[in-house]
Design an enzyme around this catalytic site. Structure first.
Site, PDB file in Angstrom:
ATOM      1  N   ASP A 106      42.724  -4.868   9.455  1.00 57.16           N
ATOM      2  CA  ASP A 106      42.346  -4.341  10.759  1.00 57.16           C
ATOM      3  C   ASP A 106      43.633  -3.968  11.515  1.00 57.16           C
ATOM      4  O   ASP A 106      44.455  -3.232  10.971  1.00 57.16           O
ATOM      5  CB  ASP A 106      41.482  -5.376  11.491  1.00 57.16           C
ATOM      6  CG  ASP A 106      40.954  -4.911  12.830  1.00 57.16           C
ATOM      7  OD1 ASP A 106      39.981  -4.145  12.853  1.00 57.16           O
ATOM      8  OD2 ASP A 106      41.512  -5.324  13.867  1.00 57.16           O
ATOM      9  N   HIS A 304      33.322  -4.930   7.298  1.00 57.86           N
ATOM     10  CA  HIS A 304      34.685  -4.813   7.815  1.00 57.86           C
ATOM     11  C   HIS A 304      35.587  -5.984   7.445  1.00 57.86           C
ATOM     12  O   HIS A 304      36.790  -5.807   7.279  1.00 57.86           O
ATOM     13  CB  HIS A 304      34.621  -4.701   9.343  1.00 57.86           C
ATOM     14  CG  HIS A 304      35.955  -4.563  10.006  1.00 57.86           C
ATOM     15  ND1 HIS A 304      36.750  -3.449   9.844  1.00 57.86           N
ATOM     16  CD2 HIS A 304      36.643  -5.410  10.833  1.00 57.86           C
ATOM     17  CE1 HIS A 304      37.868  -3.597  10.554  1.00 57.86           C
ATOM     18  NE2 HIS A 304      37.822  -4.781  11.146  1.00 57.86           N
TER      19      HIS A 304
END
Length: 327
Positions: A106, A304
């Site tokens: 991320d 994610h």
């Protein structure tokens, strides 16, 4: 593969431009620096710390400045990318090493890639999870994000004004984190066609679109307690400051517009992750932007939080890549 017990995780602090950086390490061998994203902490790498140590590496997961037990400067501008790169370099040197492999997830993927771009003398290889490398340059980020979503507001724009997102999150940190983790996990994300949790309706909140009542399979109650406990203690302003420096980063890195990262690299993304789908052009450009790319992997049916949703697969890909690196 044998596993290193969590009891063998070693907590320590090193001096850094932030003040001090908290880190957790396991194993001995070549240094692998693990950099988390939003809204996480060193703990998001718990599965990788054990696997990399068992494979013969010195695995070190940091709390990025503003998170966990690391220093939290008060000024918003203290969280620009150049400062985070300087922290990463200080950790490597503070551990008595001259170089390292850096791996990020991320926002950590952006920090890792920029660290490799700016300090190739320190970072000999770079791994990016979930967020692909996109070279500096292009339009001003705030203008791009403001134009997204039509009548709705993109979450990055929502995060810009200090205090606004904090007012939503901090009264119920645990509940908000549980909702966000679920919203971006493969087994709990909203169904196709449902309102997108990356956008905020007019007058609404992010959490209005989060799933409720069920944690993703990768997230136990104890895991959630660890993540939430840190943010309940620190608040969210340090973490959110990363989003509030994107225009400063754009200005700071203007001289590197379009620059490739040339070291050996690895990308692993989730097939159901918006970061992967929205940034498809960045992935397609890897032959130009990452000329040292060793492998690019999309984990089908994964969301994610790749290294937590699919730890065995990610650990295997990381170890195979690390084992094949020169030196």
């Amino acid at each position: 593969m044998s596993q290193t017990p969590a009891a063998e995780f070693r907590h320590r602090f090193v001096a850094s431009p932030a003040g001090r950086t908290h880190l957790v390490e396991s194993g001995e061998g070549p240094l692998v620096l693990l950099v988390h994203g939003f809204p996480e902490s060193w703990y998001s790498w718990r599965h990788q710390l054990t696997a990399l140590a068992a494979a013969g590496y010195r695995a070190v997961a940091v709390d990025v400045r503003g998170y966990g037990r690391s220093s939290r400067p008060a000024a918003v501008e203290a969280y620009r990318m150049l400062d985070l790169v300087a922290d990463a370099v200080a950790v490597v040197h503070g551990l008595g090493e001259s170089d390292a492999v850096v791996v990020g997830h991320d926002w950590g993927a952006n920090i890792a890639a920029t660290s490799a771009l700016l300090r190739p003398d320190v970072f000999r290889a770079v791994g990016m999870l979930s967020v692909p490398y996109a070279p500096p340059g292009g339009p001003r980020p705030s203008e791009v994000f403001a134009a997204m979503g039509g009548d709705e507001e993109f979450y990055v724009s929502y995060f810009q004004r200090p205090g606004r997102a904090e007012a939503e999150i901090e009264p119920d940190v645990r509940g908000w984190l549980a909702g966000l983790y679920a919203a971006l996990s493969a087994d709990t994300m909203p169904a196709p066609g449902a309102p997108d949790p990356h956008f905020v309706g007019r007058g609404g909140r992010m959490r209005d679109r989060f799933p409720a009542g069920r944690l993703p399979a990768w997230l136990g109650e104890r895991d959630l307690d660890v993540f939430a406990g840190e943010f309940e203690r620190t608040g969210l302003s340090g973490a959110l400051a990363r989003y509030r420096n994107m225009d400063r980063d754009w200005e700071d890195l203007a001289d590197h517009a379009g620059a490739p990262v040339t070291q050996p690299s690895l990308f692993v993304g989730g097939g159901l992750d918006a970061s992967t789908t929205w940034m498809g052009e960045a992935i397609a450009a890897f032959p130009t932007t990452l000329p040292g790319l060793v492998g690019s992997h999309i984990l089908e049916g994964c969301g994610h939080w790749v290294q937590q949703e699919r730890p065995a697969e990610v650990n295997r890909l990381l170890v195979e890549w690390l084992d094949a690196l020169p030196g």
